[in-house]
Design a protein around this motif. Structure first.
Motif, mmCIF file in Angstrom:
data_model
loop_
_atom_site.group_PDB
_atom_site.id
_atom_site.type_symbol
_atom_site.label_atom_id
_atom_site.label_comp_id
_atom_site.label_asym_id
_atom_site.label_seq_id
_atom_site.Cartn_x
_atom_site.Cartn_y
_atom_site.Cartn_z
ATOM 1 N N HIS A 223 -47.061 14.880 -31.602
ATOM 2 C CA HIS A 223 -45.732 14.413 -31.245
ATOM 3 C C HIS A 223 -44.767 14.471 -32.501
ATOM 4 O O HIS A 223 -43.466 14.544 -32.321
ATOM 5 N N THR A 224 -45.388 14.089 -33.533
ATOM 6 C CA THR A 224 -44.392 13.983 -34.645
ATOM 7 C C THR A 224 -44.840 14.842 -35.840
ATOM 8 O O THR A 224 -44.753 14.834 -36.897
ATOM 9 N N SER A 225 -45.406 15.946 -35.359
ATOM 10 C CA SER A 225 -45.670 17.227 -36.233
ATOM 11 C C SER A 225 -44.801 18.112 -36.523
ATOM 12 O O SER A 225 -43.605 18.217 -35.660
ATOM 13 N N HIS A 226 -45.012 18.929 -37.738
ATOM 14 C CA HIS A 226 -44.352 20.076 -37.984
ATOM 15 C C HIS A 226 -45.158 21.406 -37.443
ATOM 16 O O HIS A 226 -46.126 21.587 -38.154
ATOM 17 N N ARG A 227 -44.583 22.064 -37.030
ATOM 18 C CA ARG A 227 -45.276 23.148 -36.119
ATOM 19 C C ARG A 227 -44.835 24.481 -36.819
ATOM 20 O O ARG A 227 -43.799 24.934 -37.184
ATOM 21 N N ILE A 228 -45.984 25.509 -37.425
ATOM 22 C CA ILE A 228 -45.735 26.674 -38.055
ATOM 23 C C ILE A 228 -46.559 27.676 -37.426
ATOM 24 O O ILE A 228 -47.691 27.608 -37.412
#
Length: 239
Positions: A223-228
């Motif tokens: 939920h608080t992640s940075h997605r790559i």
């Protein structure tokens, strides 16, 4: 002069010692006022300590690749958002204890990107640990057998950034599920975690196995992640 050099050595002021010797050998000390000379020496000592700390941090981290942000391929076809990487490079996600989830097919540069972000974190003074996920879970199992698990888990929790590479190559057994849950729980909202995986995040539930534990782990990560999501064919093939 030797007395001054000896005092630098005794006080372990390596940066000052090296710069003082250079000033003496080039006779540049005659061109500086006391305040200017002192400033040069203090700056040299500060830089030397920063460099030595960085070397210690990178050695402890045990990165898979000696990679830097500057070496990344920012071709947009690869799925790398320059603005996103620039933001991550500032280290703001570390201060907030946020996660970075890197996915993509084999050889597309996930480990290299994770290593580059780890090196950047070290350059900012953060303690980083880098693990292949299966080897980490093997270590947690061994630590339980030899009684050192509390110390080992404390070491993991104290890292400002924990990088788990090659996540999802095999399904987790019950103990591995619990160990991973404990590791993520210890870090939740406090410290950052980077996870690199060949599998899309949606497939991680199946890899973890137990629905309740999978929900708990992914709730803390996603939920608080940075997605790559990296794209394109294998860079290894191109090489």
């Amino acid at each position: 002069m030797n007395t001054i050099e000896n005092q630098f050595k005794q006080l372990r002021l390596q940066g000052m010692y090296i710069t003082w010797k250079a000033l003496m050998e080039t006779r540049q000390h005659h061109e500086l006022s006391f305040a200017e000379g002192l400033e040069v020496l203090l700056q040299a000592e500060a830089q030397d300590r920063t460099n030595r700390r960085f070397e210690r941090l990178t050695k402890t981290a045990r990165f898979r690749y000696q990679a830097t942000i500057a070496e990344l391929n920012f071709n947009t076809s690869r799925g790398i958002n320059t603005s996103q990487i620039t933001e991550l490079a500032t280290g703001g996600y570390l201060a907030k204890g946020e996660s970075v989830l890197i996915t993509g097919s084999t050889g597309c540069g996930k480990s290299f990107l994770a290593s580059a972000l780890g090196h950047q974190a070290c350059s900012q003074g953060s303690k980083v640990l880098y693990f292949n996920t299966q080897k980490l879970l093997m270590q947690t199992k061994m630590s339980r057998l030899d009684g050192s698990f509390l110390k080992f888990f404390e070491k993991l929790a104290k890292a400002n950034l924990l990088i788990l590479d090659d996540f999802g190559l095999s399904h987790l057994d019950k103990q591995q599920q619990m160990d991973l849950m404990e590791i993520i729980e210890d870090r939740h909202g406090q410290s950052s975690t980077i996870i690199a995986s060949q599998l899309p995040v949606g497939s991680w539930y199946e890899i973890i196995g137990e629905a309740t534990i999978a929900d708990a782990i992914l709730d803390r990560l996603v939920h608080t992640s940075h997605r790559i999501e990296l794209k394109g064919e294998s860079l290894r093939k191109k090489l």
